[in-house]
Design a protein around this motif. Sequence first.
Motif, mmCIF file in Angstrom:
data_model
loop_
_atom_site.group_PDB
_atom_site.id
_atom_site.type_symbol
_atom_site.label_atom_id
_atom_site.label_comp_id
_atom_site.label_asym_id
_atom_site.label_seq_id
_atom_site.Cartn_x
_atom_site.Cartn_y
_atom_site.Cartn_z
ATOM 1 N N HIS A 101 -0.406 4.595 1.655
ATOM 2 C CA HIS A 101 -0.423 4.603 3.169
ATOM 3 C C HIS A 101 0.528 4.039 3.894
ATOM 4 O O HIS A 101 0.248 3.619 5.140
ATOM 5 C CB HIS A 101 -1.841 3.791 3.537
ATOM 6 C CG HIS A 101 -3.066 4.696 3.036
ATOM 7 N ND1 HIS A 101 -4.018 4.161 1.969
ATOM 8 C CD2 HIS A 101 -3.744 5.848 3.137
ATOM 9 C CE1 HIS A 101 -4.753 4.846 1.426
ATOM 10 N NE2 HIS A 101 -4.741 5.895 2.264
ATOM 11 N N ASP B 205 0.918 -1.340 -0.034
ATOM 12 C CA ASP B 205 0.071 0.015 -0.013
ATOM 13 C C ASP B 205 0.866 1.299 -0.047
ATOM 14 O O ASP B 205 1.110 1.936 1.110
ATOM 15 C CB ASP B 205 -0.891 0.183 1.113
ATOM 16 C CG ASP B 205 -1.986 1.104 1.316
ATOM 17 O OD1 ASP B 205 -1.926 2.104 0.385
ATOM 18 O OD2 ASP B 205 -3.095 1.011 1.759
ATOM 19 N N GLN C 86 -5.457 -1.206 7.222
ATOM 20 C CA GLN C 86 -6.206 -0.203 6.519
ATOM 21 C C GLN C 86 -7.604 -0.147 6.658
ATOM 22 O O GLN C 86 -8.154 0.908 6.273
ATOM 23 C CB GLN C 86 -6.017 -1.128 4.944
ATOM 24 C CG GLN C 86 -4.653 -0.942 4.388
ATOM 25 C CD GLN C 86 -4.492 -2.097 2.976
ATOM 26 O OE1 GLN C 86 -5.163 -3.021 3.176
ATOM 27 N NE2 GLN C 86 -3.809 -1.568 2.037
#
Length: 216
Positions: free
Chosen positions: A175, A172, A209
């Motif tokens: 993030h 990811d 997440q």
Amino acid sequence: MDEKEDLETLGEQLYPLIHPKHQENAAKLTGMLLELPGPVLVQMLQDEALLSEAVEKAVRALQLAADSSERTLKEEDDVSTSSDALGEQLFELVDVYNTGHSQKITGMLLEQHRDAVLKLLSDSRLLDEQVTLALKTLEEQIAEETDVGDRSDADETERLGEKLFILVEKMDPLHAGDITGMLLEMDPAVLHQLLSDRAMLELAVHKAQAALEVES
């Protein structure tokens, strides 16, 4: 009021409390107690049990000092005084200071030559200086050990964070920083496990997440 005047005031308050039971040595005992920190003396004036205990320690210290001086006057052989006996006598004197480190400070002072230790037993001012110095050294050592421990933990966390970020960034990129920060709140042992178990890491990343989505 300066420090000298403070001590005089404390001495004037202590003397009448000590004199009834120790008329002959009241002045000496008061003087010995006045070598203790001011806050301790104030507490003694408010706590009869604490004062009584300190006076008894000072009485024993005075007796030990007198015994030591007497042996010196008789030119008694130093060898006749064993290290254990010296240690016990020195501990009694050091314990009067209520530092919380009597055993360690006594051990530090006993590292000196026997003649120097015998001098401490008969010279209260010299003993006061060396106890203060030993306590300062001890406190610096404790602070340094604590600081080293804190730095070690911080360094370990930083290293784990760098390794985790590389792996998380592949899953990811957007993030990666936030997720790595969340993972670093876990126990170091768990973080090591995440680095060695891909499936476990993916699960942890998914949970992070989801948490980020809720927050947003």
